[in-house]
Design an enzyme around this catalytic site. Structure first.
Site, PDB file in Angstrom:
ATOM      1  N   LYS A  22       0.806  -1.178  -0.013  1.00  0.00           N
ATOM      2  CA  LYS A  22      -0.026  -0.136  -0.049  1.00  0.00           C
ATOM      3  C   LYS A  22       1.006   1.292  -0.185  1.00  0.00           C
ATOM      4  O   LYS A  22       0.668   2.069  -0.792  1.00  0.00           O
ATOM      5  CB  LYS A  22      -0.885  -0.136   1.282  1.00  0.00           C
ATOM      6  CG  LYS A  22      -1.302   1.216   1.442  1.00  0.00           C
ATOM      7  CD  LYS A  22      -2.368   1.591   2.747  1.00  0.00           C
ATOM      8  CE  LYS A  22      -1.805   1.494   4.014  1.00  0.00           C
ATOM      9  NZ  LYS A  22      -1.479   3.107   4.606  1.00  0.00           N
ATOM     10  N   ASN A  23       1.808   1.336   0.792  1.00  0.00           N
ATOM     11  CA  ASN A  23       2.660   2.465   1.067  1.00  0.00           C
ATOM     12  C   ASN A  23       3.694   2.701  -0.122  1.00  0.00           C
ATOM     13  O   ASN A  23       4.261   3.866  -0.091  1.00  0.00           O
ATOM     14  CB  ASN A  23       3.160   2.476   2.568  1.00  0.00           C
ATOM     15  CG  ASN A  23       2.351   2.633   3.450  1.00  0.00           C
ATOM     16  OD1 ASN A  23       1.112   3.144   3.429  1.00  0.00           O
ATOM     17  ND2 ASN A  23       2.665   2.356   4.763  1.00  0.00           N
ATOM     18  N   ARG A  92      -4.597  11.091   4.074  1.00  0.00           N
ATOM     19  CA  ARG A  92      -3.696  12.080   4.495  1.00  0.00           C
ATOM     20  C   ARG A  92      -2.534  12.232   3.354  1.00  0.00           C
ATOM     21  O   ARG A  92      -1.967  13.125   2.998  1.00  0.00           O
ATOM     22  CB  ARG A  92      -2.930  11.917   5.774  1.00  0.00           C
ATOM     23  CG  ARG A  92      -3.734  11.653   6.908  1.00  0.00           C
ATOM     24  CD  ARG A  92      -3.071  11.631   8.240  1.00  0.00           C
ATOM     25  NE  ARG A  92      -1.864  12.325   8.220  1.00  0.00           N
ATOM     26  CZ  ARG A  92      -1.858  13.759   8.479  1.00  0.00           C
ATOM     27  NH1 ARG A  92      -3.011  14.090   9.140  1.00  0.00           N
ATOM     28  NH2 ARG A  92      -0.897  14.757   8.628  1.00  0.00           N
ATOM     29  N   CYS A 116      -4.626  13.022  13.072  1.00  0.00           N
ATOM     30  CA  CYS A 116      -5.471  11.776  13.168  1.00  0.00           C
ATOM     31  C   CYS A 116      -5.225  10.694  14.411  1.00  0.00           C
ATOM     32  O   CYS A 116      -4.602  11.241  15.423  1.00  0.00           O
ATOM     33  CB  CYS A 116      -5.030  10.995  11.707  1.00  0.00           C
ATOM     34  SG  CYS A 116      -3.492   9.799  11.960  1.00  0.00           S
ATOM     35  N   ARG A 121       0.733  14.736  13.188  1.00  0.00           N
ATOM     36  CA  ARG A 121       0.937  14.429  11.839  1.00  0.00           C
ATOM     37  C   ARG A 121       1.033  15.796  11.029  1.00  0.00           C
ATOM     38  O   ARG A 121       0.170  15.871  10.034  1.00  0.00           O
ATOM     39  CB  ARG A 121       0.060  13.515  11.294  1.00  0.00           C
ATOM     40  CG  ARG A 121       0.150  12.291  12.096  1.00  0.00           C
ATOM     41  CD  ARG A 121      -0.399  10.954  11.251  1.00  0.00           C
ATOM     42  NE  ARG A 121       0.411  10.567  10.102  1.00  0.00           N
ATOM     43  CZ  ARG A 121      -0.071   9.481   9.293  1.00  0.00           C
ATOM     44  NH1 ARG A 121      -1.367   8.745   9.488  1.00  0.00           N
ATOM     45  NH2 ARG A 121       0.503   9.097   8.627  1.00  0.00           N
ATOM     46  N   ASP A 303       4.737   0.616  11.824  1.00  0.00           N
ATOM     47  CA  ASP A 303       3.517  -0.133  11.497  1.00  0.00           C
ATOM     48  C   ASP A 303       3.293  -1.591  11.986  1.00  0.00           C
ATOM     49  O   ASP A 303       2.129  -2.013  11.784  1.00  0.00           O
ATOM     50  CB  ASP A 303       3.472  -0.027  10.148  1.00  0.00           C
ATOM     51  CG  ASP A 303       3.286   1.618   9.550  1.00  0.00           C
ATOM     52  OD1 ASP A 303       2.740   2.412  10.356  1.00  0.00           O
ATOM     53  OD2 ASP A 303       3.447   1.866   8.294  1.00  0.00           O
ATOM     54  N   ILE A 325       7.948   7.142  16.870  1.00  0.00           N
ATOM     55  CA  ILE A 325       7.308   8.043  15.732  1.00  0.00           C
ATOM     56  C   ILE A 325       6.019   8.774  15.865  1.00  0.00           C
ATOM     57  O   ILE A 325       6.037   9.915  15.640  1.00  0.00           O
ATOM     58  CB  ILE A 325       7.242   6.715  14.627  1.00  0.00           C
ATOM     59  CG1 ILE A 325       8.493   5.901  14.259  1.00  0.00           C
ATOM     60  CG2 ILE A 325       6.992   7.638  13.141  1.00  0.00           C
ATOM     61  CD1 ILE A 325       9.833   6.763  13.786  1.00  0.00           C
ATOM     62  N   ARG A 395      -8.523  -0.324   5.285  1.00  0.00           N
ATOM     63  CA  ARG A 395      -7.479   0.716   4.247  1.00  0.00           C
ATOM     64  C   ARG A 395      -6.447   0.105   4.233  1.00  0.00           C
ATOM     65  O   ARG A 395      -5.780   0.634   3.144  1.00  0.00           O
ATOM     66  CB  ARG A 395      -7.510   1.970   5.371  1.00  0.00           C
ATOM     67  CG  ARG A 395      -8.588   2.864   5.483  1.00  0.00           C
ATOM     68  CD  ARG A 395      -8.471   3.923   6.261  1.00  0.00           C
ATOM     69  NE  ARG A 395      -7.192   4.660   5.779  1.00  0.00           N
ATOM     70  CZ  ARG A 395      -6.659   5.792   6.077  1.00  0.00           C
ATOM     71  NH1 ARG A 395      -7.107   5.991   7.665  1.00  0.00           N
ATOM     72  NH2 ARG A 395      -5.676   6.455   5.571  1.00  0.00           N
TER      73      ARG A 395
HETATM   74  C1  EPZ Z   1       4.222   7.022   6.394  1.00  0.00           C
HETATM   75  O1  EPZ Z   1       3.440   7.803   6.736  1.00  0.00           O
HETATM   76  C2  EPZ Z   1       3.067   5.769   6.039  1.00  0.00           C
HETATM   77  N1  EPZ Z   1       2.113   6.250   5.299  1.00  0.00           N
HETATM   78  C3  EPZ Z   1       2.751   5.428   7.658  1.00  0.00           C
HETATM   79  O2  EPZ Z   1       1.794   4.208   7.417  1.00  0.00           O
HETATM   80  C4  EPZ Z   1       3.907   5.107   8.600  1.00  0.00           C
HETATM   81  O3  EPZ Z   1       3.552   5.029   9.810  1.00  0.00           O
HETATM   82  C5  EPZ Z   1       4.946   6.570   8.453  1.00  0.00           C
HETATM   83  O4  EPZ Z   1       5.277   6.676   7.143  1.00  0.00           O
HETATM   84  C6  EPZ Z   1       6.018   5.900   9.179  1.00  0.00           C
HETATM   85  O5  EPZ Z   1       6.672   4.931   8.795  1.00  0.00           O
HETATM   86  C7  EPZ Z   1       2.318   6.002   3.984  1.00  0.00           C
HETATM   87  O6  EPZ Z   1       3.317   5.721   3.267  1.00  0.00           O
HETATM   88  C8  EPZ Z   1       1.296   6.336   3.138  1.00  0.00           C
HETATM   89  P1  EPZ Z   1       6.393  10.412   8.157  1.00  0.00           P
HETATM   90  P2  EPZ Z   1       4.056   9.402   6.914  1.00  0.00           P
HETATM   91  O7  EPZ Z   1       6.286  11.525   7.591  1.00  0.00           O
HETATM   92  O8  EPZ Z   1       4.854   9.806   5.444  1.00  0.00           O
HETATM   93  C9  EPZ Z   1       6.287  13.559  11.724  1.00  0.00           C
HETATM   94  C10 EPZ Z   1       0.102   3.008   7.824  1.00  0.00           C
HETATM   95  O9  EPZ Z   1      -0.546   2.463   8.938  1.00  0.00           O
HETATM   96  N2  EPZ Z   1       6.061  14.584  10.685  1.00  0.00           N
HETATM   97  O10 EPZ Z   1       7.633   9.594   8.167  1.00  0.00           O
HETATM   98  O11 EPZ Z   1       2.839  10.394   7.122  1.00  0.00           O
HETATM   99  C11 EPZ Z   1       5.002  12.961  11.808  1.00  0.00           C
HETATM  100  O12 EPZ Z   1       4.046  13.608  12.573  1.00  0.00           O
HETATM  101  C12 EPZ Z   1       0.758   4.109   8.090  1.00  0.00           C
HETATM  102  O13 EPZ Z   1       0.019   2.384   6.875  1.00  0.00           O
HETATM  103  C13 EPZ Z   1       6.269  15.927  11.018  1.00  0.00           C
HETATM  104  O14 EPZ Z   1       6.319  16.391  12.124  1.00  0.00           O
HETATM  105  O15 EPZ Z   1       5.023   9.333   7.748  1.00  0.00           O
HETATM  106  C14 EPZ Z   1       5.524  11.558  12.355  1.00  0.00           C
HETATM  107  O16 EPZ Z   1       5.361  11.571  13.747  1.00  0.00           O
HETATM  108  C15 EPZ Z   1       0.225   5.213   8.902  1.00  0.00           C
HETATM  109  N3  EPZ Z   1       6.353  16.766   9.989  1.00  0.00           N
HETATM  110  C16 EPZ Z   1       6.765  11.365  11.974  1.00  0.00           C
HETATM  111  O17 EPZ Z   1       7.271  12.570  11.429  1.00  0.00           O
HETATM  112  C17 EPZ Z   1       5.961  16.455   8.622  1.00  0.00           C
HETATM  113  O18 EPZ Z   1       5.926  17.553   8.142  1.00  0.00           O
HETATM  114  C18 EPZ Z   1       6.840  10.251  10.731  1.00  0.00           C
HETATM  115  O19 EPZ Z   1       5.951  10.703   9.734  1.00  0.00           O
HETATM  116  C19 EPZ Z   1       6.077  15.108   8.351  1.00  0.00           C
HETATM  117  C20 EPZ Z   1       5.928  13.990   9.434  1.00  0.00           C
END
Ligand code: EPZ
Length: 415
Positions: A22-23, A92, A116, A121, A303, A325, A395
């Site tokens: 998915k990701n 998102r 969320c 996030r 995850d 995370i 999802r």
């Molecule tokens: C990706 O989300 C995945 N989603 C998530 O999968 C996964 O949990 C996550 O990476 C971490 O591995 C997809 O790939 C579609 P991040 P993403 O930006 O890109 C903070 C699932 O269950 N952050 O690496 O949104 C954020 O709040 C999911 O399949 C900021 O502060 O993750 C979080 O605490 C859910 N500012 C951390 O970084 C930003 O601009 C990691 O987020 C961006 C992120």
């Protein structure tokens, strides 16, 4: 709303093939916005989030035909540069259209995704990255509006955000010149996106390391691509077998994508061996307690934290899980407690004192992976568990009840 009814205590046996990721699929589908030529993406899982992505592409002006696992995307009309709230609020990852659309059309407007269930996030890292490439940003009526002609740049992230890395890679692929991203995310999904961008005609090197170089081109062409196997589905099934007992072969599973989880599983007592094109997992009774901390890849993946907590609920001893995370990704702890798990949450850590048996109960999924954790617990528990809010699980897992039933689980979906 659908529910899963699971009668636990059955061992899992047999072979199953892991679905496409998915990701990885999501950003790759979005990257087709970088070209007007047709693209064919194969091994796409049939999931709610992918359906939402398809709807997003159609709203922006692409024509999408989905047949089995193959998605064909063609140019239908002049692309819109506005991703509206009714789609963004469902997923998102819609923020990923910002990079490619801004790079191509010098403007983009994306509704801001709110917080969320698992955390606040924010999207500041995406925005700061695009600003470093020359964009100006404002927020109006709940939307983030970015304008400007992007230039190849040096982009340094304060944290290796997966989505921000993907957004900047896509933006950089569509402009002439070399962009260097440092402190980039290293997840396997980033490497898959890099492979796709390369087949579109860009030159991406270093994906999988924390320094990625993208040499972009103003005009990219169409391409075919096959999405990698889903490492989180793999991890969830590894944990399901280890917790419920059994012996299962996971075809297409990639050991190198899950080193940290496999290390913890082995320490806990499960046997995991590579096969010709996948992995074999054999359970070996009650696991030993093994503490972990979630981290960006190649660390322990957030995850699979919930399914891992379910596994540790029946371990011998006390395990600590630190979630580094997301701020509030422990909602499943209270649901697991309804099944007899002994979990205490304090700040970013959960302390799990293993019990010999969990018992079936009525519980509720609060997000995709929390739901997966409840499935793992239910498969290992004595008695019947009814899991509500299955739409969360849908999802991210393609017909997981069918996969598990084939392996011998007693699970059915109530509509
Ligand atoms: C990706 O989300 C995945 N989603 C998530 O999968 C996964 O949990 C996550 O990476 C971490 O591995 C997809 O790939 C579609 P991040 P993403 O930006 O890109 C903070 C699932 O269950 N952050 O690496 O949104 C954020 O709040 C999911 O399949 C900021 O502060 O993750 C979080 O605490 C859910 N500012 C951390 O970084 C930003 O601009 C990691 O987020 C961006 C992120």
């Amino acid at each position: 709303m659908d529910e899963f009814v699971i009668d636990g205590g059955r061992r899992l046996r047999g072979t199953t093939r892991i679905n496409g990721s998915k990701n990885a699929g999501l950003p790759i589908l979005i990257a087709t916005l970088l070209t007007d030529d047709p693209c064919i993406i194969d091994n796409v899982p049939r999931l709610r989030d992918i359906r939402t992505t398809v709807r997003l592409l159609e709203t922006l002006g692409k024509k999408v035909v989905w047949s089995k696992k193959k998605v064909t995307i063609t140019h239908a009309k002049q692309l819109s540069t506005h991703a509206p709230y009714d789609i963004v609020k469902q997923m998102r990852a819609s923020i990923l259209v910002a990079g490619p659309l801004l790079a191509r059309f010098n403007k983009v407007r994306v509704s801001l995704p709110g917080g969320c269930a698992i955390g606040l996030r924010p999207v500041d890292i995406h925005v700061v990255g695009l600003e470093a490439m020359g964009a100006k940003s404002t927020t109006t009526e709940g939307d983030i509006v970015l304008n400007g002609q992007l230039k190849p740049s040096k982009v340094k992230f304060r944290f290796p955000s997966v989505g921000a890395t993907e957004n900047i890679m896509m933006a950089a692929a569509a402009i002439e010149g070399k962009t260097v991203i440092t402190n980039a995310a290293r997840e396997p999904e980033i490497e898959d996106l890099a492979d796709f961008l390369n087949s579109l005609g860009a030159r991406v090197t270093g994906a999988g390391s924390s320094k990625i170089t993208v040499e972009g081109k103003q005009k990219l062409h169409g391409a075919k691509h096959k999405v990698i196997a889903d490492r989180i589905e793999t991890g969830t099934l590894l944990l399901a077998v280890a917790a419920a007992g059994g012996d299962v072969i996971l075809k297409d599973a990639r050991t190198e994508h899950l080193t940290a989880l496999i290390k913890a599983l082995k320490k806990a007592g499960a046997k995991i061996t590579p096969t010709k094109n996948g992995l074999r997992v054999q359970a070996s009774g009650r696991p030993k307690a093994v503490s972990v901390t979630t981290e960006p890849h190649p660390g322990f993946p957030t995850d699979v934290q919930a399914p891992y907590m379910a596994y540790m609920s029946i371990a011998k001893g006390e395990a600590r899980i630190r979630e580094a995370i997301f701020e509030r990704r422990f909602l499943h702890a209270a649901e697991l407690a309804r099944m007899g798990a002994r979990v205490a949450v304090s700040g970013d850590a959960a302390f799990i004192t293993g019990v010999e048996n969990l018992s079936g109960a009525a519980v509720m999924a609060s997000d995709i992976r929390a739901g997966a954790g409840l499935i793992v617990a239910a498969l290992a528990a004595k008695g019947r568990t009814v899991i509500g809010r299955v739409y969360h699980i849908d999802r991210g897992y393609e017909q997981i009840e069918k996969v598990l039933r084939k392996l011998g689980a007693n699970i059915r979906r109530l509509r």
